[in-house]
Scaffold this motif. Sequence first.
Motif, PDB file in Angstrom:
ATOM      1  N   SER A  85       1.824   0.893  -5.877  1.00  0.00           N
ATOM      2  CA  SER A  85       1.980   2.335  -5.671  1.00  0.00           C
ATOM      3  C   SER A  85       0.630   3.029  -5.520  1.00  0.00           C
ATOM      4  O   SER A  85       0.471   3.932  -4.692  1.00  0.00           O
ATOM      5  N   PHE A  86      -0.365   2.596  -6.300  1.00  0.00           N
ATOM      6  CA  PHE A  86      -1.699   3.194  -6.172  1.00  0.00           C
ATOM      7  C   PHE A  86      -2.306   2.889  -4.806  1.00  0.00           C
ATOM      8  O   PHE A  86      -2.843   3.782  -4.128  1.00  0.00           O
ATOM      9  N   LEU A  87      -2.193   1.631  -4.382  1.00  0.00           N
ATOM     10  CA  LEU A  87      -2.801   1.256  -3.102  1.00  0.00           C
ATOM     11  C   LEU A  87      -2.029   1.799  -1.908  1.00  0.00           C
ATOM     12  O   LEU A  87      -2.579   1.899  -0.812  1.00  0.00           O
ATOM     13  N   TYR A  94      -6.522   6.023   4.171  1.00  0.00           N
ATOM     14  CA  TYR A  94      -7.341   5.247   5.109  1.00  0.00           C
ATOM     15  C   TYR A  94      -6.695   5.215   6.493  1.00  0.00           C
ATOM     16  O   TYR A  94      -7.384   5.344   7.513  1.00  0.00           O
ATOM     17  N   SER A  95      -5.384   5.052   6.521  1.00  0.00           N
ATOM     18  CA  SER A  95      -4.675   4.963   7.799  1.00  0.00           C
ATOM     19  C   SER A  95      -4.825   6.225   8.622  1.00  0.00           C
ATOM     20  O   SER A  95      -4.844   6.170   9.859  1.00  0.00           O
ATOM     21  N   ILE A  96      -4.902   7.373   7.952  1.00  0.00           N
ATOM     22  CA  ILE A  96      -5.073   8.643   8.682  1.00  0.00           C
ATOM     23  C   ILE A  96      -6.341   8.581   9.522  1.00  0.00           C
ATOM     24  O   ILE A  96      -6.345   8.915  10.716  1.00  0.00           O
ATOM     25  N   ILE A 460     -12.478   3.740   1.181  1.00  0.00           N
ATOM     26  CA  ILE A 460     -13.412   2.639   0.929  1.00  0.00           C
ATOM     27  C   ILE A 460     -14.181   2.868  -0.365  1.00  0.00           C
ATOM     28  O   ILE A 460     -14.332   1.953  -1.190  1.00  0.00           O
ATOM     29  N   ALA A 461     -14.653   4.093  -0.560  1.00  0.00           N
ATOM     30  CA  ALA A 461     -15.418   4.413  -1.766  1.00  0.00           C
ATOM     31  C   ALA A 461     -14.564   4.244  -3.019  1.00  0.00           C
ATOM     32  O   ALA A 461     -15.035   3.735  -4.048  1.00  0.00           O
ATOM     33  N   LEU A 462     -13.299   4.645  -2.941  1.00  0.00           N
ATOM     34  CA  LEU A 462     -12.416   4.559  -4.105  1.00  0.00           C
ATOM     35  C   LEU A 462     -12.137   3.107  -4.489  1.00  0.00           C
ATOM     36  O   LEU A 462     -12.225   2.730  -5.662  1.00  0.00           O
ATOM     37  N   THR A 463     -11.817   2.268  -3.509  1.00  0.00           N
ATOM     38  CA  THR A 463     -11.499   0.872  -3.843  1.00  0.00           C
ATOM     39  C   THR A 463     -12.737   0.108  -4.293  1.00  0.00           C
ATOM     40  O   THR A 463     -12.662  -0.725  -5.208  1.00  0.00           O
TER      41      THR A 463
END
Length: 487
Positions: A85-87, A94-96, A460-463
């Motif tokens: 759910s988080f990802l 990211y997809s946007i 990217i920064a969050l993951t």
Amino acid sequence: MNPLWTLLPPLAVIPFIIYFGEGRKNLREASIIIAGLVLLLLNSRIYSDVTAGIPVESGELAMLADFSLKLSAEPMGVIFGLLASFLWVVTTVYSIGYMRGHHEINQTRFYVCFALALAAVMGAAYADNLLTLFVAYEVITISTFPLVTHAGGDDARKAGRLYLGILMSTSIGFLLPAIIWVAAAAGTLDFVPGGVLADSGLSKGALAVMMALFVFGIAKAGIMPFHRWLPAAMVAPTPVSALLHAVAVVKTGVFSVLKIVTYTFGIDTVSISGAAYWLLPVAGFTVLAASIVAFTKDNLKARLAYSTISQLSYIIMAALLATVMSVSGGVLHIVMHAFGKITLFFCAGAIMVALHKTEISKMDGIGRRMPLTMGAFFIGALSIIGLPPAGGAWSKLMIAGGSLDSGTLIWIGVLMLSTLLNIAYLLPIPLRAFFKPDPDLAPGETATWQEAPYACLWAIALTATTCVVLFLFPRPLTELIGLIQWR
């Protein structure tokens, strides 16, 4: 709380995705993010109930004889539900940036299938029995097929046929017979602490054959020789690759193996019977062979795909070692690998959107133009390798400890050799990006930043940050894993 509620947000948002469509993209994608946040909230509530010792289960939907569809929450499923759910939220953001920046077609269909797949993932995460898990497993396969064939070209259609062919043939040819065999031998398909096969009277040979049917029947786990669908599926857009490798498909595969070993066989039954003994070399071979193949790939997504095949077999190996330490490490590695690998795929997509580069040999010097992306790639690579300060170090250490507990030190050697191969095929990518000259720049010319759209960078920064946070603060995960009832 009823875990059935977790199916509603991804299913309920589908009409809104279709209604807003291509004409109102902002509203379409806002509705998905809201649904994802609601789903994350629901999974957080289940986490609270489970840690407090409150039973979390749904009613039963009777199917055939005494077998039914039912959902219930236990620690292993809660971890998977929270992760997915988080990802989902992160991948949507990211997809946007990616889908718009790369001008992808059929974006509405993409988001619909993505949501449907997430609903099925929730079904798999909270499956109370093998029948429910099997239904969710098949729905994931069918709902992700349009995502694999998203581009619509000959390569995409060929990859789609391979994807559907391998996953469906193995699940029907191996997994389904194994489930029927369990029903006949134990009289139940329920997931029970200690396993339902402990008192089934099956011989050691029968248990070994049944274990093989499950391991090879769950081809989403990428065990060789049923792994070819995974690199073939890399023709799909990068957000789909992230979905396949970190959120839904392969994680459902290895999660299913862990859950079946723990709650259908029971780790004591597997250990005493030696049911997994001859399968461990298959997993070890997959770990090393996939790493060697990854080293030969110049296409970045292809290299990451074979890396995933190798990393998945870490988890299969952990399950087959059948100790509390190894299986705990396998559960933890689902999370650590998810964040590390999704970071790497996000970076690969960002490089393609910003610089239109897909081959590693053409990425010299790009770190000066994409410092944030390549810095995040370095962190993700550390997590996959299993080096501090990234979370992958803990899960690899626990799997190695499980090998010690089982008395089979050879698998520690496999992990060490694989780690060296990980270093060899991952670290040269950021090193050449930062330290080699950029052939696209004239001598003395200063590089200008050419990062991907902000939505991509945020994800990217969050993951990447989460990879470090999981190294510094793994305790909430390990405490939840500690609540698993092994016997």
